[in-house]
Design a protein around this motif. Structure first.
Motif, PDB file in Angstrom:
ATOM      1  N   ASN A 114       0.830  -1.201   0.000  1.00  0.00           N
ATOM      2  CA  ASN A 114       0.000   0.000   0.000  1.00  0.00           C
ATOM      3  C   ASN A 114       0.870   1.259   0.000  1.00  0.00           C
ATOM      4  N   ASN A 115       0.229   2.403  -0.148  1.00  0.00           N
ATOM      5  CA  ASN A 115       0.963   3.664  -0.296  1.00  0.00           C
ATOM      6  C   ASN A 115       1.820   3.992   0.925  1.00  0.00           C
ATOM      7  N   GLU A 116       1.290   3.745   2.127  1.00  0.00           N
ATOM      8  CA  GLU A 116       2.040   4.098   3.327  1.00  0.00           C
ATOM      9  C   GLU A 116       3.275   3.211   3.490  1.00  0.00           C
ATOM     10  N   MET A 117       3.126   1.918   3.194  1.00  0.00           N
ATOM     11  CA  MET A 117       4.290   1.032   3.250  1.00  0.00           C
ATOM     12  C   MET A 117       5.322   1.452   2.201  1.00  0.00           C
ATOM     13  N   ALA A 118       4.856   1.778   0.990  1.00  0.00           N
ATOM     14  CA  ALA A 118       5.777   2.228  -0.059  1.00  0.00           C
ATOM     15  C   ALA A 118       6.517   3.488   0.394  1.00  0.00           C
ATOM     16  N   ILE A 152      21.189  11.224  -9.016  1.00  0.00           N
ATOM     17  CA  ILE A 152      19.984  10.457  -9.365  1.00  0.00           C
ATOM     18  C   ILE A 152      19.278   9.971  -8.107  1.00  0.00           C
ATOM     19  N   LEU A 153      20.045   9.459  -7.146  1.00  0.00           N
ATOM     20  CA  LEU A 153      19.470   8.921  -5.913  1.00  0.00           C
ATOM     21  C   LEU A 153      19.307   9.985  -4.831  1.00  0.00           C
ATOM     22  N   LYS A 154      19.676  11.237  -5.146  1.00  0.00           N
ATOM     23  CA  LYS A 154      19.515  12.377  -4.230  1.00  0.00           C
ATOM     24  C   LYS A 154      20.160  12.118  -2.870  1.00  0.00           C
ATOM     25  N   VAL A 155      21.395  11.641  -2.919  1.00  0.00           N
ATOM     26  CA  VAL A 155      22.134  11.368  -1.694  1.00  0.00           C
ATOM     27  C   VAL A 155      22.355  12.672  -0.926  1.00  0.00           C
ATOM     28  N   GLY A 156      22.001  12.678   0.339  1.00  0.00           N
ATOM     29  CA  GLY A 156      22.174  13.851   1.186  1.00  0.00           C
ATOM     30  C   GLY A 156      20.919  14.679   1.362  1.00  0.00           C
ATOM     31  N   GLU A 157      19.876  14.412   0.561  1.00  0.00           N
ATOM     32  CA  GLU A 157      18.624  15.153   0.694  1.00  0.00           C
ATOM     33  C   GLU A 157      17.692  14.421   1.657  1.00  0.00           C
ATOM     34  N   LEU A 158      16.893  15.187   2.402  1.00  0.00           N
ATOM     35  CA  LEU A 158      15.924  14.589   3.309  1.00  0.00           C
ATOM     36  C   LEU A 158      14.790  13.966   2.527  1.00  0.00           C
ATOM     37  N   PRO A 159      14.198  12.883   3.032  1.00  0.00           N
ATOM     38  CA  PRO A 159      13.091  12.247   2.305  1.00  0.00           C
ATOM     39  C   PRO A 159      11.871  13.146   2.234  1.00  0.00           C
ATOM     40  N   SER A 160      11.148  13.025   1.141  1.00  0.00           N
ATOM     41  CA  SER A 160       9.904  13.776   0.971  1.00  0.00           C
ATOM     42  C   SER A 160       8.794  13.151   1.797  1.00  0.00           C
ATOM     43  N   GLU A 161       7.831  13.965   2.222  1.00  0.00           N
ATOM     44  CA  GLU A 161       6.703  13.473   3.017  1.00  0.00           C
ATOM     45  C   GLU A 161       5.651  12.794   2.153  1.00  0.00           C
ATOM     46  N   THR A 162       5.710  12.989   0.836  1.00  0.00           N
ATOM     47  CA  THR A 162       4.657  12.472  -0.032  1.00  0.00           C
ATOM     48  C   THR A 162       5.142  11.439  -1.036  1.00  0.00           C
ATOM     49  N   CYS A 163       6.433  11.221  -1.123  1.00  0.00           N
ATOM     50  CA  CYS A 163       6.974  10.339  -2.160  1.00  0.00           C
ATOM     51  C   CYS A 163       6.881   8.863  -1.757  1.00  0.00           C
ATOM     52  N   ASN A 164       6.560   8.009  -2.740  1.00  0.00           N
ATOM     53  CA  ASN A 164       6.508   6.556  -2.520  1.00  0.00           C
ATOM     54  C   ASN A 164       7.488   5.822  -3.438  1.00  0.00           C
ATOM     55  N   ASP A 165       8.459   6.536  -3.987  1.00  0.00           N
ATOM     56  CA  ASP A 165       9.303   6.015  -5.060  1.00  0.00           C
ATOM     57  C   ASP A 165      10.480   5.192  -4.515  1.00  0.00           C
ATOM     58  N   PHE A 166      10.184   3.989  -4.044  1.00  0.00           N
ATOM     59  CA  PHE A 166      11.284   3.108  -3.615  1.00  0.00           C
ATOM     60  C   PHE A 166      11.585   2.106  -4.722  1.00  0.00           C
ATOM     61  N   HIS A 167      12.822   1.605  -4.733  1.00  0.00           N
ATOM     62  CA  HIS A 167      13.258   0.659  -5.757  1.00  0.00           C
ATOM     63  C   HIS A 167      13.569  -0.687  -5.097  1.00  0.00           C
ATOM     64  N   PRO A 168      12.790  -1.722  -5.397  1.00  0.00           N
ATOM     65  CA  PRO A 168      13.013  -3.029  -4.756  1.00  0.00           C
ATOM     66  C   PRO A 168      14.429  -3.554  -4.914  1.00  0.00           C
ATOM     67  N   MET A 169      15.084  -3.237  -6.036  1.00  0.00           N
ATOM     68  CA  MET A 169      16.407  -3.830  -6.289  1.00  0.00           C
ATOM     69  C   MET A 169      17.447  -3.381  -5.258  1.00  0.00           C
ATOM     70  N   PHE A 170      17.246  -2.215  -4.635  1.00  0.00           N
ATOM     71  CA  PHE A 170      18.212  -1.750  -3.648  1.00  0.00           C
ATOM     72  C   PHE A 170      18.087  -2.491  -2.318  1.00  0.00           C
ATOM     73  N   PHE A 171      17.056  -3.330  -2.186  1.00  0.00           N
ATOM     74  CA  PHE A 171      16.884  -4.122  -0.973  1.00  0.00           C
ATOM     75  C   PHE A 171      17.358  -5.569  -1.176  1.00  0.00           C
ATOM     76  N   THR A 172      17.970  -5.846  -2.325  1.00  0.00           N
ATOM     77  CA  THR A 172      18.351  -7.230  -2.631  1.00  0.00           C
ATOM     78  C   THR A 172      19.823  -7.519  -2.393  1.00  0.00           C
ATOM     79  N   HIS A 173      20.597  -6.520  -1.978  1.00  0.00           N
ATOM     80  CA  HIS A 173      22.043  -6.726  -1.799  1.00  0.00           C
ATOM     81  C   HIS A 173      22.534  -5.912  -0.617  1.00  0.00           C
ATOM     82  N   ASP A 174      23.498  -6.484   0.117  1.00  0.00           N
ATOM     83  CA  ASP A 174      24.051  -5.795   1.279  1.00  0.00           C
ATOM     84  C   ASP A 174      24.795  -4.516   0.900  1.00  0.00           C
ATOM     85  N   ARG A 175      25.393  -4.500  -0.287  1.00  0.00           N
ATOM     86  CA  ARG A 175      26.146  -3.321  -0.750  1.00  0.00           C
ATOM     87  C   ARG A 175      25.516  -2.844  -2.064  1.00  0.00           C
ATOM     88  N   SER A 176      24.271  -2.434  -1.988  1.00  0.00           N
ATOM     89  CA  SER A 176      23.498  -2.152  -3.200  1.00  0.00           C
ATOM     90  C   SER A 176      24.055  -0.968  -3.991  1.00  0.00           C
TER      91      SER A 176
END
Length: 742
Positions: free
Chosen positions: A302-306, A442-466
């Motif tokens: 769902n949106n909140e989990m995303a 591209i990955l906006k390293v150093g920026e705080l997360p948005s309160e409304t964004c749900n844009d996660f990428h599953p592939m970054f959760f598949t490796h310890d050093r993604s």
């Protein structure tokens, strides 16, 4: 003759009596109106009564919100907030379990209303609830076995009321004791606890961490990874969402120095406080649990989990910021040794890292030659290449990871390019530095997360050093694209632009693994990118000749009218808007739509997001378009001027707009996305006779103008246009061929 604007026709209910229809004069004091209603039913002591909405919200009518009352609203005469708060304050201290349970149930419901909440808090109600949580539970500990359902419901309603009261922001979170925190944490740490109690306990811990630095320190000492993992392994997605939210909150508020710890140390991560983990997601056990039980579970996310997964992804990548912003110290021998290691793996893999054979000058000359082959800009002292931030030392970290974990690919790329003599060699060092910088953007390293964004990428959760693996795939892509473009050093920036486009297009497909991402890139070769660009260029063909510009100017009013009608039609369909609270969960929704005659805006609260069309009769509130004074956006919106971290978020500011009407009255919106924001701001401006200025209107205008011009020019191809109009044909001898279909 229309009724005065200050007169509102409503129905008022009273238990045991027929509803009363009456006209409310908004110029009269609210107390006078309540007295008039009480007199109608012969009720004394009118100061003990109040009016509230008769819908599911049960919100009290006050001098502040009375302007929200619209014609046709159903109200209820009820006990005043002060009286109600006093009665509930006494009832929840009753010695009768049944009476106490019923009182807590009513309190949990009424606490959503800020008017009641203020009165209950004034009676020191928050302290009473915290005392019940701290000590009241022990009082009924012996009864827990025989009265477990009652005990669970009582605690659940107590925590629900506490959460609702605290959500109003009236009481500071800094006032709570360690005993209360320990008690809430104990509910989270219990293996067998009611779902509702666990849910509210997690919500309380998250709010404590986000709203108080002192409480963050205390909560962090009570919660460990091992205590949270069982909740992630369950099947309840809402509990999983709250659990990840607590992890995110602790991780977000952790001081930078407490986030750093040796990932490869022998410390058992299950016993580690969350604030002492260098990279929560990089810890294999937790990452794999999230991947298995959340991302790859047999149910939709769902949106909140995303959103929570997106936040965790952002916070994890933000751990790279320190290295990204750290310049290399050319005098630091340990850092220089990394460059030596890169040279050794590429050119001297079988010899010792510190080979001292030969003279100093000879070795220096050999190193300079090898550093040139490695593609560094500064051949004499490559350390100088890493003094720019970003990407700083992060680029060197990525290069070393690639050299060690993908050694064959690393050696092949370096040797392949160093042996070329046609000036088409791809500089590995320079490419790695620029690629690392690009990936951070591209990955906006150093920026705080948005309160409304749900844009996660599953592939970054598949490796310890993604991130490092992501770099390794992209550096090989860069080398491949360089060869396909037959690029030279002058084409470096062009190659980087193509690589960025390839990566961005592959990411938009949301690959489920790094291997799938690699496959997507294989289908996005330089040739394919050229085809895509050519196709897009043809669709955006630009006509700049004077006759075409004149034709555009002639057609534009028709196109703008078409866009205007589309916007108004979308407003007639309506949109569901989210009411964002400070925890961003337990979502409340409201719906707004324009009447088909474009005269009135209908709106009203919803319990949940609608699946189909919302009927007009369910939207009780109305706002005549003629009463709208202005439409404001962003920082000018009244609800964006309120204090709070959420309100300061850039993403939310970009989606906020308000309708101003009457005196100091407004309807506040936060659009679900940028598209809906443009639709509504355009539509409202069109209703007010103003220009539609959104990016969406500009894009639609360009697209439709281009299409219309092409269609009109198409009609001219191979057609002789006569100088004079064709003659009008003679009338037929009879009209027998005409049939009356009626």
């Amino acid at each position: 003759m229309p009724p005065p604007a200050d007169i509102v026709k409503v129905a008022i209910e009273w238990p045991g009596a027929y509803p009363k229809l009456m006209e409310i004069d908004q110029k009269k004091p609210l107390s006078a109106i309540i007295k008039e209603v009480c007199d109608g039913w012969s009720l004394a002591n009118h100061e003990y009564f109040a009016l509230q909405h008769a819908d599911s919200s049960n919100f009290y009518i006050t001098e502040k919100n009375r302007n929200e009352i619209k014609n046709g609203t159903i109200l209820r005469l009820t006990t005043s907030p002060a009286q109600n708060a006093q009665q509930l304050h006494e009832r929840i201290q009753s010695s009768s379990m049944d009476a106490k349970l019923e009182a807590l149930k009513d309190l949990a419901s009424l606490s959503r209303d800020v008017t009641f909440a203020q009165e209950f808090i004034n009676l020191d109600g928050i302290s009473l609830l915290t005392q019940m949580v701290e000590s009241g539970t022990e009082r009924y500990q012996k009864l827990q076995k025989i009265m477990k359902p009652c005990f669970g419901d009582m605690l659940s309603f107590t925590l629900t009321a506490f959460v609702e009261l605290m959500d109003h922001g009236i009481v500071s979170w800094d006032t709570f004791s360690v005993a209360f925190i320990k008690k809430i944490a104990s509910f989270v740490n219990k293996s067998a606890i009611d779902i509702s109690i666990l849910q509210r306990s997690l919500a309380i811990l998250e709010s404590m961490v986000l709203n108080s630095h002192d409480l963050y320190q205390k909560v962090a000492q009570e919660i460990t990874i091992g205590q949270l993992i069982p909740h992630l392994q369950g099947t309840d997605q809402e509990i999983q969402t709250y659990t990840i939210a607590v992890i995110n909150a602790l991780f977000l508020k952790a001081p930078d120095e407490r986030r750093q710890v040796d990932v490869e140390s022998n410390v058992d991560i299950l016993d580690c406080p969350l604030t002492e983990m260098a990279n929560i997601l990089a810890q294999k056990q937790l990452r794999s649990i999230i991947l298995t039980h959340v991302i790859r579970a047999q149910r939709a996310i769902n949106n909140e989990m995303a959103h929570q997964l997106y936040v965790l992804q952002v916070l994890t990548f933000n751990l790279l910021e320190d290295r990204m912003m750290t310049k290399m110290d050319p005098q630091d021998q340990a850092q220089r040794d990394i460059i030596f290691e890169l040279r050794r793996i590429a050119f001297d893999a079988e010899s010792e890292p510190n080979n001292n054979s030969g003279s100093m000058e000879k070795r220096k000359s050999m190193y300079t030659r090898d550093y040139k082959k490695l593609g560094f800009i500064n051949h004499v002292n490559p350390a100088m290449d890493f003094t720019q931030t970003p990407p700083g030392m992060l680029a060197l970290d990525n290069m070393l990871y690639f050299a060690k974990h993908h050694q064959d690919a690393y050696i092949r790329i370096v040797l392949e390019n160093s042996s070329r003599e046609d000036k088409h060699e791809c500089p590995f060092g320079r490419s790695s530095i620029e690629l690392t910088k690009m990936l951070c953007e591209i990955l906006k390293v150093g920026e705080l997360p948005s309160e409304t964004c749900n844009d996660f990428h599953p592939m970054f959760f598949t490796h310890d050093r993604s991130f490092e693996e992501f770099f390794c795939i992209c550096i090989q892509l860069l080398n491949k694209t360089w060869k396909e473009m037959r690029a030279t050093s002058e084409d470096f920036n062009k190659v980087m632009q193509v690589v960025k486009e390839q990566v961005m297009r592959a990411l938009t497909t949301k690959p489920s693994s790094l291997d799938q991402f690699k496959c997507k890139l294989q289908n996005l070769s330089y040739t394919e990118i050229l085809k895509i660009r050519q196709s897009e260029r043809m669709n955006q063909e630009d006509f700049q000749s004077r006759p075409i510009l004149e034709l555009k100017e002639k057609i534009q009013p028709e196109i703008l009218e078409l866009i205007k009608q589309q916007r108004l039609n979308r407003l007639v369909e309506g949109t569901c808007f989210r009411k964002l609270n400070c925890r961003r969960r337990q979502d409340k929704f409201w719906y707004c739509r324009l009447s088909p005659n474009h005269k009135v805006l209908h709106y009203g609260d919803l319990e949940e997001s609608p699946q189909g069309e919302v009927p007009h009769d369910s939207l009780q509130d109305k706002l005549p378009v003629a009463d709208i004074k202005a439409v404001v956006t962003g920082k000018d919106c009244p609800h964006m001027k309120e204090k709070g971290a959420l309100k300061q978020n850039k993403e939310v500011l970009e989606l906020a707009f308000s309708i101003l009407y009457d005196s100091n009255c407004q309807l506040n919106f936060i659009a679900p996305d940028k598209h809906e924001y443009c639709i509504w701001t355009d539509g409202l401006n069109a209703l007010l006779g103003k220009d539609m200025m959104s990016d969406l209107t500009r894009n639609d205008l360009d697209t439709l103008l281009s299409m219309e011009i092409k269609l009109r020019l198409l009609d001219l191809e191979n057609i002789q246009i006569p100088d004079a109009p064709p003659p009008i044909p003679k009338e037929p001898s009879n009209y027998d061929f005409v049939y009356d279909c009626n």
